[in-house]
Design an enzyme around this catalytic site. Structure first.
Site, PDB file in Angstrom:
ATOM      1  CB  CYS A 137      -1.077   0.371   1.179  1.00  0.00           C
ATOM      2  SG  CYS A 137      -1.945  -1.438   0.932  1.00  0.00           S
TER       3      CYS A 137
HETATM    4  N1  LIG Z   1      -2.496  -5.570   1.497  1.00  0.00           N
HETATM    5  C1  LIG Z   1      -2.913  -4.760   2.075  1.00  0.00           C
HETATM    6  O1  LIG Z   1      -2.980  -4.776   3.318  1.00  0.00           O
HETATM    7  C2  LIG Z   1      -4.077  -4.214   1.216  1.00  0.00           C
HETATM    8  C3  LIG Z   1      -4.803  -2.933   2.080  1.00  0.00           C
HETATM    9  C4  LIG Z   1      -6.184  -2.353   1.736  1.00  0.00           C
HETATM   10  C5  LIG Z   1      -5.809  -2.445   0.436  1.00  0.00           C
HETATM   11  N2  LIG Z   1      -5.027  -3.532  -0.962  1.00  0.00           N
HETATM   12  C6  LIG Z   1      -5.349  -3.729  -2.029  1.00  0.00           C
HETATM   13  O2  LIG Z   1      -6.749  -4.360  -2.071  1.00  0.00           O
HETATM   14  C7  LIG Z   1      -6.088  -5.336  -3.552  1.00  0.00           C
HETATM   15  C8  LIG Z   1      -5.174  -6.698  -3.328  1.00  0.00           C
HETATM   16  O3  LIG Z   1      -3.830  -6.773  -2.292  1.00  0.00           O
HETATM   17  P1  LIG Z   1      -3.414  -7.739  -1.752  1.00  0.00           P
HETATM   18  O4  LIG Z   1      -2.792  -7.452  -0.534  1.00  0.00           O
HETATM   19  O5  LIG Z   1      -5.403  -9.078  -1.111  1.00  0.00           O
HETATM   20  O6  LIG Z   1      -3.440  -8.606  -2.934  1.00  0.00           O
HETATM   21  P2  LIG Z   1      -2.410 -10.003  -2.594  1.00  0.00           P
HETATM   22  O7  LIG Z   1      -1.776 -10.447  -3.905  1.00  0.00           O
HETATM   23  O8  LIG Z   1      -2.567 -11.054  -1.442  1.00  0.00           O
HETATM   24  O9  LIG Z   1      -3.505 -11.016  -3.440  1.00  0.00           O
HETATM   25  C9  LIG Z   1      -4.017 -11.126  -4.419  1.00  0.00           C
HETATM   26  C10 LIG Z   1      -4.503 -11.901  -5.080  1.00  0.00           C
HETATM   27  O10 LIG Z   1      -5.128 -11.649  -6.448  1.00  0.00           O
HETATM   28  C11 LIG Z   1      -5.047 -12.936  -7.329  1.00  0.00           C
HETATM   29  N3  LIG Z   1      -5.015 -12.817  -8.565  1.00  0.00           N
HETATM   30  C12 LIG Z   1      -4.244 -12.077  -9.194  1.00  0.00           C
HETATM   31  N4  LIG Z   1      -5.205 -11.965 -10.972  1.00  0.00           N
HETATM   32  C13 LIG Z   1      -6.223 -12.678 -10.590  1.00  0.00           C
HETATM   33  C14 LIG Z   1      -7.754 -12.943 -11.537  1.00  0.00           C
HETATM   34  N5  LIG Z   1      -7.242 -12.403 -12.847  1.00  0.00           N
HETATM   35  N6  LIG Z   1      -7.924 -13.722 -10.830  1.00  0.00           N
HETATM   36  C15 LIG Z   1      -8.238 -13.847  -9.567  1.00  0.00           C
HETATM   37  N7  LIG Z   1      -7.227 -14.559  -9.026  1.00  0.00           N
HETATM   38  C16 LIG Z   1      -6.297 -13.459  -9.466  1.00  0.00           C
HETATM   39  C17 LIG Z   1      -3.380 -13.494  -7.589  1.00  0.00           C
HETATM   40  O11 LIG Z   1      -3.041 -14.649  -7.162  1.00  0.00           O
HETATM   41  C18 LIG Z   1      -3.831 -13.790  -5.209  1.00  0.00           C
HETATM   42  O12 LIG Z   1      -3.736 -14.619  -4.650  1.00  0.00           O
HETATM   43  C19 LIG Z   1      -5.178  -4.152  -3.837  1.00  0.00           C
HETATM   44  O13 LIG Z   1      -5.095  -3.106  -4.881  1.00  0.00           O
HETATM   45  C20 LIG Z   1      -4.221  -3.304  -2.217  1.00  0.00           C
HETATM   46  O14 LIG Z   1      -3.795  -2.371  -2.783  1.00  0.00           O
HETATM   47  C21 LIG Z   1      -4.358  -4.125   0.261  1.00  0.00           C
END
Ligand SMILES: NC(=O)c1ccc[n+]([C@@H]2O[C@H](COP(=O)([O-])OP(=O)(O)OC[C@H]3O[C@@H](n4cnc5c(N)ncnc54)[C@H](O)[C@@H]3O)[C@@H](O)[C@H]2O)c1
Length: 396
Positions: free
Chosen positions: A253
């Site tokens: 983030c």
């Molecule tokens: N990690 C945090 O603390 C946090 C907090 C708030 C917001 N976010 C936002 O949330 C979003 C996701 O972040 P995250 O940390 O969960 O990411 P992450 O990498 O932990 O998880 C994302 C998942 O999406 C899957 N993926 C990718 N492409 C895909 C597709 N086409 N179809 C199905 N699955 C698919 C990946 O395999 C992965 O398991 C981002 O935009 C991030 O900025 C993250």
């Protein structure tokens, strides 16, 4: 409701468990087949989601993971929670968001509520998601995720949730969905406001962290303790908010989201000067740490044994994305030091394993997890502390 969540990472799995707990029937769709099988055997990869809880939802049929996009077709609510990284030039990379939208376009033929929780710049829901899914009258809403992994005080239930939709019906339906597992829902006038609020929140943190990081360097050069100054300033009951210096910013983030804001700022002709400077300051912190360690430990680290302690980007989580520890280790190696690292939570990283903290010439505490053996660190020849934990040690 029949709910599908695209992406089962930190955000998607957290929402999946929240929704399953509220009585919805949830399918977690992920392209990572290894992750899908682990989840289906009840193995959680996220701090804060216990394996017992996950196994319970699988057992009751409230949750299952799948890599089959056809399962999306029967959903009433589809949540997108996929990565939104930066490309090599530090510009937004929406490839995962586009892929998720294309998956919906291909597989969902009856109207559903489509919610984007992935963090991105204002206009993403309207122009990058809805515009790619044509021919079906879906409802679209944006509800940027604010989850803070490892935070035991603020979680999905009690963190207020922003919602903006393309139509009033989309907002109403999204509110109905989130009200089943979130205490406070705040409606904003458009998805763009919700999207911008999320990246502004993280930009606020990034800029303030950069400010204290710069201040810590000024204080050190002046021969005073930056942390003591910040503590003193924080006694003011209004108009000041405490941030602490550190080795740089990490995670998905804070180092990433502000560049999404800078990108749209650039497109509309407004120079995002604070973001640019904050990026520079935070990205330069690993080099500052290495410079201070070299100066504090006798002028050269060539041939010395260095152990970097705590390599995840923050306390009590195993997340190593964008961690400043990576740059710190590389810079030490470039100076000829023999570098290993210790982190019980991370265990294995960059094809290396965590090692015990044993008699190193230099120990650098980058991230402190609960239960860390501070005495072992103090037993090393020279100690540099980036966390403000070890009294009397050099540090920031
Ligand atoms: N990690 C945090 O603390 C946090 C907090 C708030 C917001 N976010 C936002 O949330 C979003 C996701 O972040 P995250 O940390 O969960 O990411 P992450 O990498 O932990 O998880 C994302 C998942 O999406 C899957 N993926 C990718 N492409 C895909 C597709 N086409 N179809 C199905 N699955 C698919 C990946 O395999 C992965 O398991 C981002 O935009 C991030 O900025 C993250």
């Amino acid at each position: 409701m029949r709910v599908a969540i695209i992406g089962q990472g930190y955000v998607g799995l957290t929402i999946a468990v929240g929704a399953a707990g509220a009585g919805h029937k949830v399918i977690g769709v992920d392209v990572n087949e290894q992750l899908v099988s682990a989840l289906n055997t009840g193995i959680s990869h996220i701090e804060g989601i216990s394996e017992g809880e996950l196994a319970g939802f699988i057992g009751s049929g409230a949750y299952k993971a799948s890599s089959d996009p056809l399962l999306l077709s029967d959903s009433e609510v589809i949540v997108i929670a996929v990565p939104t990284p930066l490309d090599e030039s530090r510009n937004p990379d929406l490839a995962f968001v586009h892929a998720a939208a294309d998956l919906i376009a291909k597989n969902v033929k009856s109207p559903a509520l489509i919610i984007n929780e992935s963090t991105s710049y204002p206009g993403t829901l309207r122009k990058e998601i809805a515009a790619r899914i044509t021919g079906i009258d879906h409802l679209y809403a944006s509800s940027p995720e604010r989850v803070d992994p490892g935070n035991t005080k603020w979680g999905t239930k009690n963190t207020p949730r922003l919602i903006g939709g393309l139509t009033p019906t989309a907002v109403a339906k999204a509110k109905e969905f989130y009200a089943t597992f979130c205490d406070t829902i705040i409606e904003v006038s458009s998805p763009e406001v919700a999207e911008a609020a999320k990246i502004f929140e993280n930009t606020f943190r990034q800029v303030n962290i950069a400010l204290v990081n710069e201040f810590a360097q000024i204080a050190d050069a002046l021969g005073i303790s930056g942390r003591e100054v910040i503590e003193a300033a924080a006694t003011k009951p209004y108009g000041f908010m405490e941030f602490n210096p550190g080795p740089g910013v990490g995670g998905h983030c804070i180092p990433v989201d502000p560049s999404y804001l800078a990108h749209v700022a650039n497109e509309v002709g407004v120079p995002a000067t604070f973001i640019k400077r904050a990026n520079e300051v935070n990205l330069a912190m690993p080099a500052y740490v290495v410079k201070r360690v070299i100066a504090g430990s006798g002028g050269s680290i060539k041939g010395k044994k260095v152990v970097v302690v705590g390599v995840s980007y923050k306390s009590n989580v195993a997340d190593i994305r964008e961690t400043p520890a990576g740059a710190i280790i590389d810079l030490f190696r470039a100076q000829g030091a023999t570098v290993s690292w210790h982190d019980d939570l991370v265990g294995s990283w960059r094809r290396e394993l965590s090692v015990p903290i044993n008699d190193a010439d230099i120990a650098v505490l980058v991230t402190k997890h609960d239960g860390l053996d501070l005495e072992a660190i103090k037993g090393c020849g020279y100690v540099f502390d980036c966390t403000g934990t070890i009294a009397g040690a050099d540090g920031i």
